[in-house]
Scaffold this motif. Structure first.
Motif, PDB file in Angstrom:
ATOM      1  N   GLU A   1      20.543  -1.351   1.632  1.00  0.00           N
ATOM      2  CA  GLU A   1      19.854  -0.817   0.454  1.00  0.00           C
ATOM      3  C   GLU A   1      18.700  -1.683  -0.034  1.00  0.00           C
ATOM      4  OE1 GLU A   1      22.177  -0.893  -3.186  1.00  0.00           O
ATOM      5  OE2 GLU A   1      23.529  -2.371  -2.301  1.00  0.00           O
ATOM      6  N   TRP A   2      18.672  -2.970   0.321  1.00  0.00           N
ATOM      7  CA  TRP A   2      17.629  -3.842  -0.199  1.00  0.00           C
ATOM      8  C   TRP A   2      16.493  -4.101   0.783  1.00  0.00           C
ATOM      9  CZ3 TRP A   2      17.512  -3.476  -5.016  1.00  0.00           C
ATOM     10  CH2 TRP A   2      18.682  -3.437  -5.765  1.00  0.00           C
ATOM     11  N   HIS A   3      16.436  -3.301   1.841  1.00  0.00           N
ATOM     12  CA  HIS A   3      15.218  -3.207   2.657  1.00  0.00           C
ATOM     13  C   HIS A   3      14.423  -2.000   2.155  1.00  0.00           C
ATOM     14  CE1 HIS A   3      16.528  -6.259   5.335  1.00  0.00           C
ATOM     15  NE2 HIS A   3      17.317  -5.536   6.092  1.00  0.00           N
ATOM     16  N   PRO A   4      13.091  -2.067   2.146  1.00  0.00           N
ATOM     17  CA  PRO A   4      12.270  -0.956   1.627  1.00  0.00           C
ATOM     18  C   PRO A   4      12.022   0.113   2.695  1.00  0.00           C
ATOM     19  CG  PRO A   4      10.840  -2.758   2.215  1.00  0.00           C
ATOM     20  CD  PRO A   4      12.250  -3.242   2.493  1.00  0.00           C
ATOM     21  N   PHE A   5      13.084   0.801   3.112  1.00  0.00           N
ATOM     22  CA  PHE A   5      12.975   1.649   4.293  1.00  0.00           C
ATOM     23  C   PHE A   5      12.011   2.825   4.135  1.00  0.00           C
ATOM     24  CE2 PHE A   5      17.092  -0.226   5.831  1.00  0.00           C
ATOM     25  CZ  PHE A   5      16.585  -0.718   7.025  1.00  0.00           C
ATOM     26  N   ALA A   6      11.922   3.417   2.949  1.00  0.00           N
ATOM     27  CA  ALA A   6      10.995   4.539   2.794  1.00  0.00           C
ATOM     28  C   ALA A   6       9.550   4.078   3.014  1.00  0.00           C
ATOM     29  CB  ALA A   6      11.153   5.178   1.419  1.00  0.00           C
ATOM     30  N   ALA A   7       9.202   2.930   2.431  1.00  0.00           N
ATOM     31  CA  ALA A   7       7.856   2.385   2.633  1.00  0.00           C
ATOM     32  C   ALA A   7       7.665   1.936   4.080  1.00  0.00           C
ATOM     33  CB  ALA A   7       7.614   1.217   1.681  1.00  0.00           C
TER      34      ALA A   7
ATOM     35  N   ARG B   1       0.817  -1.220   0.000  1.00  0.00           N
ATOM     36  CA  ARG B   1       0.000   0.000   0.000  1.00  0.00           C
ATOM     37  C   ARG B   1       0.845   1.262   0.000  1.00  0.00           C
ATOM     38  NH1 ARG B   1      -2.912   1.046   4.498  1.00  0.00           N
ATOM     39  NH2 ARG B   1      -1.735  -0.334   5.868  1.00  0.00           N
ATOM     40  N   PHE B   2       2.132   1.123   0.370  1.00  0.00           N
ATOM     41  CA  PHE B   2       3.000   2.290   0.501  1.00  0.00           C
ATOM     42  C   PHE B   2       4.033   2.370  -0.619  1.00  0.00           C
ATOM     43  CE2 PHE B   2       1.339   1.107   4.647  1.00  0.00           C
ATOM     44  CZ  PHE B   2       0.783   2.306   5.047  1.00  0.00           C
ATOM     45  N   ALA B   3       3.737   1.695  -1.731  1.00  0.00           N
ATOM     46  CA  ALA B   3       4.525   1.792  -2.970  1.00  0.00           C
ATOM     47  C   ALA B   3       6.022   1.627  -2.741  1.00  0.00           C
ATOM     48  CB  ALA B   3       4.242   3.127  -3.661  1.00  0.00           C
ATOM     49  N   PRO B   4       6.449   0.483  -2.191  1.00  0.00           N
ATOM     50  CA  PRO B   4       7.887   0.308  -1.961  1.00  0.00           C
ATOM     51  C   PRO B   4       8.661   0.226  -3.270  1.00  0.00           C
ATOM     52  CG  PRO B   4       6.731  -1.766  -1.623  1.00  0.00           C
ATOM     53  CD  PRO B   4       5.668  -0.707  -1.797  1.00  0.00           C
ATOM     54  N   ALA B   5       9.868   0.774  -3.267  1.00  0.00           N
ATOM     55  CA  ALA B   5      10.785   0.558  -4.385  1.00  0.00           C
ATOM     56  C   ALA B   5      11.176  -0.918  -4.395  1.00  0.00           C
ATOM     57  CB  ALA B   5      12.013   1.445  -4.212  1.00  0.00           C
ATOM     58  N   PRO B   6      11.729  -1.421  -5.501  1.00  0.00           N
ATOM     59  CA  PRO B   6      12.146  -2.834  -5.519  1.00  0.00           C
ATOM     60  C   PRO B   6      13.018  -3.177  -4.314  1.00  0.00           C
ATOM     61  CG  PRO B   6      12.327  -1.877  -7.710  1.00  0.00           C
ATOM     62  CD  PRO B   6      12.004  -0.744  -6.782  1.00  0.00           C
ATOM     63  N   TYR B   7      12.725  -4.289  -3.677  1.00  0.00           N
ATOM     64  CA  TYR B   7      13.458  -4.671  -2.474  1.00  0.00           C
ATOM     65  C   TYR B   7      13.581  -6.188  -2.414  1.00  0.00           C
ATOM     66  CZ  TYR B   7       8.947  -5.891  -0.247  1.00  0.00           C
ATOM     67  OH  TYR B   7       7.731  -6.451   0.078  1.00  0.00           O
ATOM     68  N   VAL B   8      14.435  -6.654  -1.493  1.00  0.00           N
ATOM     69  CA  VAL B   8      14.610  -8.092  -1.309  1.00  0.00           C
ATOM     70  C   VAL B   8      13.702  -8.594  -0.193  1.00  0.00           C
ATOM     71  CG1 VAL B   8      16.249  -9.914  -0.678  1.00  0.00           C
ATOM     72  CG2 VAL B   8      16.955  -8.103  -2.250  1.00  0.00           C
ATOM     73  N   VAL B   9      13.829  -8.017   0.986  1.00  0.00           N
ATOM     74  CA  VAL B   9      12.991  -8.406   2.126  1.00  0.00           C
ATOM     75  C   VAL B   9      12.762  -7.195   3.028  1.00  0.00           C
ATOM     76  CG1 VAL B   9      13.650 -10.840   2.249  1.00  0.00           C
ATOM     77  CG2 VAL B   9      15.042  -9.125   3.432  1.00  0.00           C
TER      78      VAL B   9
END
Length: 215
Positions: free
Chosen positions: A180-186, A139-147
C-alpha cells in the motif's frame, strides 16, 4: 545493427508461453525471491534485491534464498536502496509510520559479502536514481507514499545508466499493484508514458505475457 534485449521481470503473474520469449533475451533481471521463475522462464542474469528491512533480513537469513536456482544462476546482485537515503528517512517514518520501525535497517553489507564470497558483482543503485525518479513521479500526482517500488527503481536505473540507444527494454510481470505504501497508480502512469515515448515496451499478448502484479 540491433541492440540487446533487456527484459525486466516483476513478480506478478506471467502466463504459459512467455518463458521462451523471456529466456531468449540478452539480459534478464528478476527481483528478490524471483517468484517469476517458471512461467516466466529461468534465465536470470541479475537479481535486484530490496536490501533494507524485513525482506532483506529474510533473504540473508539461512540458505534458502542464497541457494535458490535463480540466485545461483545470476552473475550480479543489485541492491536497490541506498543505505544513506533510507537512514535519513528513519526519523520521519517513526512519526508517520511507526509500524515500519525496521524499514530503514540496512543490510547492504550482507549482500555485498555474499556476492564477494560467491564471485559475483554487487552493485548499489545510486541515490541520484531514486531522487530523479521521485521528481519524475511527481508529474503523475502520486498519492502519499513511502518509497517507489523496487521494480520502478530498476526501470529508472536501466534507462538512465545501462541501456544503450538501440537496446530493447521489455517489461513482464508488472501490474503495478501490491504494497500500500508504493505509489502504484502513479507508477503505472509513469511506465505508460515511457512506453508511449518508445523507451520501454511491455511484453504484449501476442508474446504470451500479462501484467497482473507489481515487482
Amino acid at each position: 545493427m540491433s541492440g540487446r534485449t533487456i527484459t525486466i521481470v516483476g513478480n506478478g503473474d506471467v502466463p504459459q508461453g512467455a518463458a521462451a520469449v523471456i529466456d531468449s533475451a540478452d539480459l534478464v533481471i528478476r527481483f528478490n525471491d524471483c517468484r517469476s521463475v517458471g512461467n516466466g522462464g529461468t534465465r536470470t542474469d541479475i537479481v535486484a534485491v530490496c536490501n533494507t528491512g524485513r525482506p532483506a533480513l529474510s533473504m540473508l537469513g539461512g540458505g534458502r534464498w542464497k541457494n535458490s536456482g535463480p540466485v545461483r544462476r545470476a552473475s550480479e546482485i543489485w541492491s536497490v536502496r541506498t543505505g544513506a537515503k533510507f537512514a535519513a528517512m528513519r526519523a520521519d517514518l517513526m512519526k508517520t509510520h511507526p509500524d515500519l520501525d525496521d524499514f530503514c535497517d540496512d543490510y547492504t553489507a550482507g549482500f555485498e559479502a555474499f556476492a564477494r564470497a560467491t564471485g559475483r558483482r554487487h552493485r548499489v543503485i545510486p541515490v541520484e536514481t531514486h531522487e530523479r525518479l521521485e521528481r519524475d513521479l511527481a508529474r503523475f500526482a502520486p498519492a502519499p507514499y513511502v518509497v517507489p517500488s523496487s521494480g520502478l527503481v530498476v526501470i529508472a536505473e536501466i534507462l538512465a545508466a545501462f541501456a544503450q540507444p538501440r537496446d530493447d527494454v521489455v517489461l513482464a510481470g508488472f501490474g503495478h499493484i501490491g504494497w500500500e505504501w508504493h505509489p502504484f497508480a502513479a507508477e503505472r502512469r509513469y511506465v505508460d508514458a515511457l512506453v508511449a515515448e518508445g523507451r520501454l515496451r511491455r511484453l504484449d499478448q501476442s508474446q504470451s505475457s500479462d501484467f497482473s502484479d507489481g515487482a
